[in-house]
Design a protein around this motif. Structure first.
Motif, PDB file in Angstrom:
ATOM      1  N   MET A   9       0.834  -1.195   0.000  1.00 51.07           N
ATOM      2  CA  MET A   9       0.000   0.000   0.000  1.00 51.07           C
ATOM      3  C   MET A   9       0.872   1.250   0.000  1.00 51.07           C
ATOM      4  SD  MET A   9      -3.084   1.056   2.605  1.00 51.07           S
ATOM      5  CE  MET A   9      -4.058   2.539   2.307  1.00 51.07           C
ATOM      6  N   ALA A  10       2.002   1.193   0.724  1.00 46.89           N
ATOM      7  CA  ALA A  10       2.908   2.342   0.768  1.00 46.89           C
ATOM      8  C   ALA A  10       3.442   2.657  -0.625  1.00 46.89           C
ATOM      9  CB  ALA A  10       4.058   2.057   1.732  1.00 46.89           C
ATOM     10  N   SER A  46       2.080   2.688   8.674  1.00 44.19           N
ATOM     11  CA  SER A  46       0.627   2.567   8.786  1.00 44.19           C
ATOM     12  C   SER A  46       0.147   1.770   7.578  1.00 44.19           C
ATOM     13  CB  SER A  46      -0.031   3.955   8.812  1.00 44.19           C
ATOM     14  OG  SER A  46      -1.429   3.837   8.872  1.00 44.19           O
ATOM     15  N   LYS A  47      -0.400   0.591   7.817  1.00 48.03           N
ATOM     16  CA  LYS A  47      -0.763  -0.308   6.715  1.00 48.03           C
ATOM     17  C   LYS A  47      -2.250  -0.289   6.391  1.00 48.03           C
ATOM     18  CE  LYS A  47       3.004  -3.456   7.902  1.00 48.03           C
ATOM     19  NZ  LYS A  47       3.896  -2.916   6.888  1.00 48.03           N
ATOM     20  N   LYS A  48      -3.042   0.392   7.200  1.00 45.66           N
ATOM     21  CA  LYS A  48      -4.485   0.423   6.967  1.00 45.66           C
ATOM     22  C   LYS A  48      -5.023   1.750   7.464  1.00 45.66           C
ATOM     23  CE  LYS A  48      -8.616  -2.454   7.646  1.00 45.66           C
ATOM     24  NZ  LYS A  48      -8.813  -2.772   6.229  1.00 45.66           N
ATOM     25  N   GLU A  64      -9.811   0.010  -4.063  1.00 41.69           N
ATOM     26  CA  GLU A  64      -9.375  -1.390  -4.119  1.00 41.69           C
ATOM     27  C   GLU A  64      -7.908  -1.496  -4.501  1.00 41.69           C
ATOM     28  OE1 GLU A  64     -13.731  -1.353  -4.752  1.00 41.69           O
ATOM     29  OE2 GLU A  64     -12.082  -0.275  -5.653  1.00 41.69           O
ATOM     30  N   TRP A  65      -7.515  -0.696  -5.492  1.00 42.21           N
ATOM     31  CA  TRP A  65      -6.116  -0.767  -5.931  1.00 42.21           C
ATOM     32  C   TRP A  65      -5.188  -0.200  -4.864  1.00 42.21           C
ATOM     33  CZ3 TRP A  65      -2.304   2.915  -6.870  1.00 42.21           C
ATOM     34  CH2 TRP A  65      -1.121   2.396  -7.428  1.00 42.21           C
ATOM     35  N   LEU A  66      -5.563   0.931  -4.273  1.00 38.78           N
ATOM     36  CA  LEU A  66      -4.698   1.569  -3.288  1.00 38.78           C
ATOM     37  C   LEU A  66      -4.460   0.659  -2.087  1.00 38.78           C
ATOM     38  CD1 LEU A  66      -3.136   4.059  -2.359  1.00 38.78           C
ATOM     39  CD2 LEU A  66      -5.272   4.944  -1.373  1.00 38.78           C
ATOM     40  N   GLU A  67      -5.509   0.026  -1.576  1.00 45.75           N
ATOM     41  CA  GLU A  67      -5.346  -0.773  -0.359  1.00 45.75           C
ATOM     42  C   GLU A  67      -4.907  -2.201  -0.644  1.00 45.75           C
ATOM     43  OE1 GLU A  67      -7.505  -1.575   3.932  1.00 45.75           O
ATOM     44  OE2 GLU A  67      -8.533  -0.423   2.386  1.00 45.75           O
ATOM     45  N   TYR A  68      -5.468  -2.807  -1.709  1.00 53.22           N
ATOM     46  CA  TYR A  68      -5.207  -4.229  -1.939  1.00 53.22           C
ATOM     47  C   TYR A  68      -4.430  -4.525  -3.219  1.00 53.22           C
ATOM     48  CZ  TYR A  68      -8.941  -4.622   1.531  1.00 53.22           C
ATOM     49  OH  TYR A  68      -9.704  -4.503   2.655  1.00 53.22           O
ATOM     50  N   GLN A 127     -27.964   5.969  -5.264  1.00 52.43           N
ATOM     51  CA  GLN A 127     -27.387   6.299  -6.568  1.00 52.43           C
ATOM     52  C   GLN A 127     -25.900   5.976  -6.669  1.00 52.43           C
ATOM     53  OE1 GLN A 127     -29.448   7.485  -9.034  1.00 52.43           O
ATOM     54  NE2 GLN A 127     -31.015   7.067  -7.491  1.00 52.43           N
ATOM     55  N   HIS A 128     -25.374   5.215  -5.705  1.00 51.55           N
ATOM     56  CA  HIS A 128     -23.926   4.991  -5.665  1.00 51.55           C
ATOM     57  C   HIS A 128     -23.568   3.546  -5.979  1.00 51.55           C
ATOM     58  CE1 HIS A 128     -19.812   5.868  -4.606  1.00 51.55           C
ATOM     59  NE2 HIS A 128     -19.787   4.873  -3.740  1.00 51.55           N
ATOM     60  N   GLU A 129     -22.547   3.359  -6.818  1.00 56.48           N
ATOM     61  CA  GLU A 129     -22.020   2.027  -7.107  1.00 56.48           C
ATOM     62  C   GLU A 129     -20.873   1.774  -6.129  1.00 56.48           C
ATOM     63  OE1 GLU A 129     -22.454  -1.463  -9.346  1.00 56.48           O
ATOM     64  OE2 GLU A 129     -23.542   0.397  -9.649  1.00 56.48           O
ATOM     65  N   LEU A 130     -21.094   0.901  -5.165  1.00 54.27           N
ATOM     66  CA  LEU A 130     -20.131   0.696  -4.084  1.00 54.27           C
ATOM     67  C   LEU A 130     -18.818   0.096  -4.570  1.00 54.27           C
ATOM     68  CD1 LEU A 130     -22.332  -0.766  -1.224  1.00 54.27           C
ATOM     69  CD2 LEU A 130     -20.942   1.280  -1.052  1.00 54.27           C
ATOM     70  N   SER A 131     -17.730   0.559  -3.982  1.00 52.68           N
ATOM     71  CA  SER A 131     -16.447  -0.104  -4.178  1.00 52.68           C
ATOM     72  C   SER A 131     -16.293  -1.159  -3.088  1.00 52.68           C
ATOM     73  CB  SER A 131     -15.298   0.903  -4.081  1.00 52.68           C
ATOM     74  OG  SER A 131     -15.091   1.286  -2.727  1.00 52.68           O
ATOM     75  N   LEU A 132     -15.350  -2.054  -3.280  1.00 55.93           N
ATOM     76  CA  LEU A 132     -15.119  -3.117  -2.303  1.00 55.93           C
ATOM     77  C   LEU A 132     -14.728  -2.544  -0.947  1.00 55.93           C
ATOM     78  CD1 LEU A 132     -14.757  -6.123  -1.589  1.00 55.93           C
ATOM     79  CD2 LEU A 132     -12.409  -5.935  -2.424  1.00 55.93           C
TER      80      LEU A 132
END
Length: 306
Positions: A9-10, A46-48, A64-68, A127-132
């Motif tokens: 993530m860093a 800080s990992k999360k 999703e990309w930034l964290e996982y 009206q929102h498409e949720l991200s993971l």
């Protein structure tokens, strides 16, 4: 470093900062947060973070990309785009119900999850498409699992409910509907209540047999369980190439030419939940009539439903 080479993530955070062309201090100013916090994120200390959605939006990358490091939700779930959309809508419906039940304000949700207020507003409006990541933050809030929130609850499908006597006397009377607790394969399932018109001892008064009227003798497989009329009584049997063997202790065998096939048995409901059709609009009642006519072609329509 190339985007595909980012393993942590860093590394993804620093890569996105470079691509955006801003410093950690400038990002901290835009997000109204402490620069020390972002420094720890960049060094891996800080990992999360609950601010992952805010940071991702500010850096023009997905949470999703930034964290996982996930480029596409489907890489994790194996779902199609259409499945993901349906799962997201199911999730949002349940989230709205839980928010309402807990009487949570948008500010409280923001404080507890770190989700941006504009995202919360879109979620509440449906009206929102949720991200993971957003979904996982909301799961943490309500102490539930992602599976529980995206699985579609069975049931809720209403089908026409008619009496066995109406079948025998060719009367189309869609006065009641029943709710089935499974997802039907057919669009035209019908519930037929035992009101004394059934022969045999295997169904009590009031029990319902759910049938698919689109499956008749000509397209029914050998060995299928079917519902049929014979000698002004309704019976259940097993379909064979040229005959029907009654399930009434297998004593009775009928030639196919002698019986009036109702359809393939889909389910037996011992204690059905029913309601009248007064809540239905005209188009829905017309659909009920059309479905029943698959069993009773040319039947007599009860006047109040004409």
């Amino acid at each position: 470093m190339e985007r595909a080479e980012c393993q942590t993530m860093a590394e993804r955070f620093l890569w996105a900062l470079e691509q955006k062309g801003i410093s950690q201090r400038e990002l901290a100013r835009r997000l109204d947060t402490n620069p020390v916090f972002l420094s720890k994120l960049g060094t891996g200390k800080s990992k999360k973070t609950r601010m992952v959605v805010d940071i991702a939006l500010a850096l023009d990358v997905t949470p999703e990309w930034l964290e996982y490091g996930i480029e596409d939700n489907r890489a994790l779930t194996g779902l199609t785009k259409e499945d993901l959309h349906a799962a997201s809508q199911t999730f949002i419906t349940k989230v709205i119900d839980k928010i309402s039940a807990a009487s949570l304000s948008a500010d409280e949700i923001h404080q507890k999850t770190g989700l941006p207020r504009q995202v919360i507003s879109r979620i509440l409006s449906g009206q929102h498409e949720l991200s993971l990541v957003e979904a996982m933050l909301l799961c943490d809030l309500f102490k539930t699992s992602l599976y529980e929130m995206i699985k579609k609850e069975p049931g809720g499908t209403q089908i026409p409910l008619i009496s066995g006597q109406d079948i025998i006397h060719h009367v189309i009377a869609p006065g009641f509907v029943m709710t089935v607790d499974f997802i039907p394969d057919s669009k035209h399932l019908i519930g037929i209540r035992n009101d004394g018109a059934f022969t045999g001892q295997y169904l009590n008064q009031g029990n319902v047999v759910i049938v698919d009227p689109d499956v008749k003798s000509f397209n029914m497989k050998n060995g299928d369980t079917c519902l049929f009329v014979v000698d002004n009584k309704i019976d259940i049997g097993l379909k064979n190439p040229t005959e029907i063997r009654s399930l009434n202790f297998f004593k009775n065998v009928y030639d196919l030419s002698r019986i009036d096939m109702i359809g393939k048995v889909a389910f037996l409901e011992l204690n059905p939940a029913t309601s009248d059709t007064s809540h239905m609009v005209k188009e829905e009642k017309e659909q009920l009539i059309e479905t029943i006519q698959r069993i009773i072609p040319g039947g007599t329509l009860v006047p109040q439903y004409s």
